[in-house]
Scaffold this motif. Structure first.
Motif, PDB file in Angstrom:
ATOM      1  N   ALA A 109      11.439  16.779   2.473  1.00  0.00           N
ATOM      2  CA  ALA A 109      10.287  17.359   1.782  1.00  0.00           C
ATOM      3  C   ALA A 109      10.708  18.629   1.051  1.00  0.00           C
ATOM      4  O   ALA A 109      11.491  19.419   1.569  1.00  0.00           O
ATOM      5  N   LEU A 132       5.043  11.694   3.552  1.00  0.00           N
ATOM      6  CA  LEU A 132       5.104  13.156   3.481  1.00  0.00           C
ATOM      7  C   LEU A 132       5.073  13.794   4.868  1.00  0.00           C
ATOM      8  O   LEU A 132       5.812  14.750   5.128  1.00  0.00           O
ATOM      9  N   VAL A 133       4.248  13.268   5.750  1.00  0.00           N
ATOM     10  CA  VAL A 133       4.191  13.805   7.109  1.00  0.00           C
ATOM     11  C   VAL A 133       5.544  13.626   7.796  1.00  0.00           C
ATOM     12  O   VAL A 133       6.074  14.563   8.400  1.00  0.00           O
ATOM     13  N   TYR A 148       1.695  19.696   3.085  1.00  0.00           N
ATOM     14  CA  TYR A 148       1.598  19.268   4.477  1.00  0.00           C
ATOM     15  C   TYR A 148       0.656  20.180   5.262  1.00  0.00           C
ATOM     16  O   TYR A 148      -0.158  19.702   6.064  1.00  0.00           O
ATOM     17  N   SER A 199       8.163  15.945   6.360  1.00  0.00           N
ATOM     18  CA  SER A 199       7.881  17.368   6.588  1.00  0.00           C
ATOM     19  C   SER A 199       8.471  17.874   7.889  1.00  0.00           C
ATOM     20  O   SER A 199       8.570  19.074   8.101  1.00  0.00           O
TER      21      SER A 199
END
Length: 145
Positions: A106, A52-53, A114, A56
Motif C-alpha cells: 500500500a 487494500l485492507v 485505510y 495495508s
C-alpha cells in the motif's frame, strides 16, 4: 491482428462528464462530484477494499491475496491489482528470484484511505442496529423496497 477503433465522435479538447459523454465545461461543483464518484467507484468496488485492507498490513503476495479474499477469481484479482496500482494505491515490486517473487504494498495515500475505511467500518458497526430498525419501520409503513 487487432484493429484500432478510429471512430472519434468528440473533439479531444471538448470536456466530458464522468461517463465520457461530451458536455459543456464543468462548473467547479460538477468537476468535484465527478472526481469523488470516480474515486469511490474504484475504491468501493467489490474487491478493492479487501485488497487494500490486506496490503495495508504490509507487503502481500498474489497468492496470499487469493487465499484471503473469498470468492475472487484470479482474473478479477489481477484486474483489481492493476487498477489500484494505476491509481497510485499499490506499488508492485518484482524480486529478481527464480521463480520471480511479486509483492504488493500500500502507498501512503492507500494507508490514509485505510484509516478512513476503518472509521467507516466502526461507524457501520455502531449504527447497524439503528439502521436495521429504521429499515423495518420503513418497510412496515411503506412496504419493502
Amino acid at each position: 491482428m487487432s484493429q484500432r477503433n478510429t471512430d472519434v465522435s468528440v473533439q479531444l479538447d471538448m470536456p466530458v462528464d464522468c461517463d465520457g459523454e461530451a458536455v459543456a465545461p464543468f462548473t467547479p461543483g460538477q468537476a468535484k462530484a465527478c472526481t469523488v464518484r470516480e474515486v469511490l467507484d474504484r475504491v468501493g468496488g467489490k474487491w478493492s477494499i479487501g485488497v487494500l485492507v490486506a496490503a495495508s498490513h504490509g507487503p502481500v503476495r498474489f497468492t496470499e491475496l487469493e487465499r484471503q479474499i473469498e470468492g475472487i477469481s484470479r482474473r478479477m484479482l489481477t484486474l483489481t491489482l492493476r487498477n489500484l496500482e494505476r491509481d497510485g494505491l499499490l506499488v508492485r515490486r518484482v524480486h529478481p528470484t527464480v521463480p520471480p517473487k511479486v509483492e504488493y504494498t500500500a502507498t501512503p495515500i492507500a494507508l490514509e484511505l485505510y484509516e478512513y475505511l476503518v472509521g467507516l467500518t466502526n461507524w457501520a458497526e455502531r449504527h447497524r442496529g439503528a439502521i436495521s430498525a429504521a429499515r423495518i419501520a420503513y418497510d412496515r409503513e411503506h412496504g419493502p423496497v
